[in-house]
Design an enzyme around this catalytic site. Structure first.
Site, PDB file in Angstrom:
ATOM      1  N   GLY A 240       0.885  -1.149  -0.077  1.00 32.96           N
ATOM      2  CA  GLY A 240      -0.008   0.235   0.176  1.00 32.96           C
ATOM      3  C   GLY A 240       0.929   0.875   0.475  1.00 32.96           C
ATOM      4  N   GLU A 362      -1.100   5.703   5.253  1.00 39.21           N
ATOM      5  CA  GLU A 362      -0.573   4.332   5.089  1.00 39.21           C
ATOM      6  C   GLU A 362       0.763   4.981   5.936  1.00 39.21           C
ATOM      7  OE1 GLU A 362      -2.727   2.894   3.585  1.00 39.21           O
ATOM      8  OE2 GLU A 362      -2.847   3.236   2.148  1.00 39.21           O
TER       9      GLU A 362
END
Length: 378
Positions: A240, A362
């Site tokens: 991610g 993230e």
């Protein structure tokens, strides 16, 4: 070392670029202005395989590598950063189910997620646990054939629209080893959502709190094993982080190209401003920083594909460098436009707003430094 893309990778890049130019770029400004979540366009992206990029082929995924994913997300984000970023999150959640779920769980969810008949969200952050993710407080207590969830998740992309939520919950004691991952379906009693957040950027996707109040979820929806959820979440975040970094590359590339066109035609003091050496140097630095960031992202992607023991460190390095550098490139491009850069007639102000959050989500870039330093001092 070979820095060239293969023929297959170039074909994938061309397909992503064509899709972005045709289906994303013409609508990007309107989606931002209207806060429109372009679900139908994302379903078109799914038809091209972009919603199951590195999910296995058994349930319809493309089973590509993370290098191909980075190439795709750079191209998609050049069309629209916010939409590409959501497709990245959807890919991460889909991959987690496919990688760690039981055969039953994979069969029930992955095919519809790959085709984006269903939309997925990733739920880790909480109001009281952001960077300290292992301190999460949302609980899941076993009650017969169900887990009963209580707690909330914050800043969840797709909240209220998504059909599937991959949720990290506490099933055991304190710390990372007490965390599990559970798949929660929309419409489950006890699942609700807060008001849509009013954001600086990423307006083309919804963001809200996800609330669990005695939310009963079948035990069969447990992802993998109890107590392994934090490890699953971190594995998802390695990729991610690279995806978000790649989305920064696309936004920064558009900003740089827009600035190049502008300085070639904007005249001051009797000549195009692009003829002034000071501006040429700034453009050269922007291009150099963009290329350096891209190389870091591709190295991190290679590390995941190779299952390199230092892949987490390299992904953290790439995310930190690329998101910082690309935001600065976009900001510099806006500056080169002067007052025009501040207007919505140009894409610069939108790119700056959309890229700013990439340095936070993230895992903040401060946490990326923690990860790198921790690996250096083992």
């Amino acid at each position: 070392m070979d820095f060239a893309l293969t023929d297959d990778q170039r074909a994938i890049q061309d397909a992503a670029r064509a899709f972005a130019e045709a289906e994303l770029a013409p609508h990007s400004a309107r989606w931002d202005e209207d806060k429109h979540f372009p679900v139908e366009v994302m379903k078109q992206a799914a038809e091209m395989g972009f919603c199951g990029i590195y999910t296995g082929e058994e349930h319809g995924g493309m089973a590509l590598g993370r290098v191909e994913a980075a190439v795709i997300f750079e191209e998609l984000s050049r069309g629209d950063v916010a939409t590409a970023a959501f497709i990245s999150i959807h890919n991460m959640a889909t991959w987690m189910i496919d990688r760690f779920g039981s055969d039953d769980l994979r069969g029930r969810f992955v095919p519809s997620l790959v085709g984006m008949e269903k939309i997925a969200s990733y739920c880790l952050t909480e109001p009281g646990s952001g960077s300290d993710a292992a301190a999460l407080r949302t609980t899941a207590v076993r009650d017969g054939g169900h887990y009963v969830l209580n707690g909330s998740k914050a800043f969840i992309s797709g909240a209220g629209t998504s059909d599937v939520y991959v949720v990290m919950v506490r099933t055991g004691g304190e710390g990372a080893k007490g965390v599990s991952a559970i798949v929660v379906e929309a419409g489950t009693p006890g699942l609700s959502f807060g008001a849509q957040e009013r954001k600086m950027g990423w307006n083309a996707q919804p963001t809200a709190i996800v609330q669990f109040d005695d939310c009963r979820v079948p035990v069969a929806n447990l992802l993998g094993e109890e107590g392994a959820g934090f490890r699953y979440a971190m594995a998802g975040l390695d990729g991610g982080r690279l995806n978000i970094a790649a989305c920064s590359l696309g936004g920064a590339r558009l900003a740089l190209e827009t600035a190049q066109d502008y300085v070639a035609t904007r005249k001051q003091f009797g000549r195009p401003i692009g003829e002034f050496q000071a501006l040429q140097f700034r453009l050269a630095d922007m291009a150099t920083d963009l290329e350096a960031a891209r190389l870091m992202v591709l190295r991190g992607a290679w590390a995941i594909d190779a299952d390199h023991p230092e892949k987490t460190k390299w992904c953290a390095m790439a995310k930190r460098m690329a998101t910082d550098a690309c935001f600065q490139i976009a900001d510099e491009a806006l500056q080169l436009h002067g007052g025009y850069g501040y207007l919505k007639d140009y894409p610069l102000e939108r790119i700056v707003r959309d890229l700013r959050v990439h340095r936070i989500l993230e895992g903040t870039n401060e946490i990326m430094r923690v990860i790198v330093a921790r690996e250096m001092t083992k």
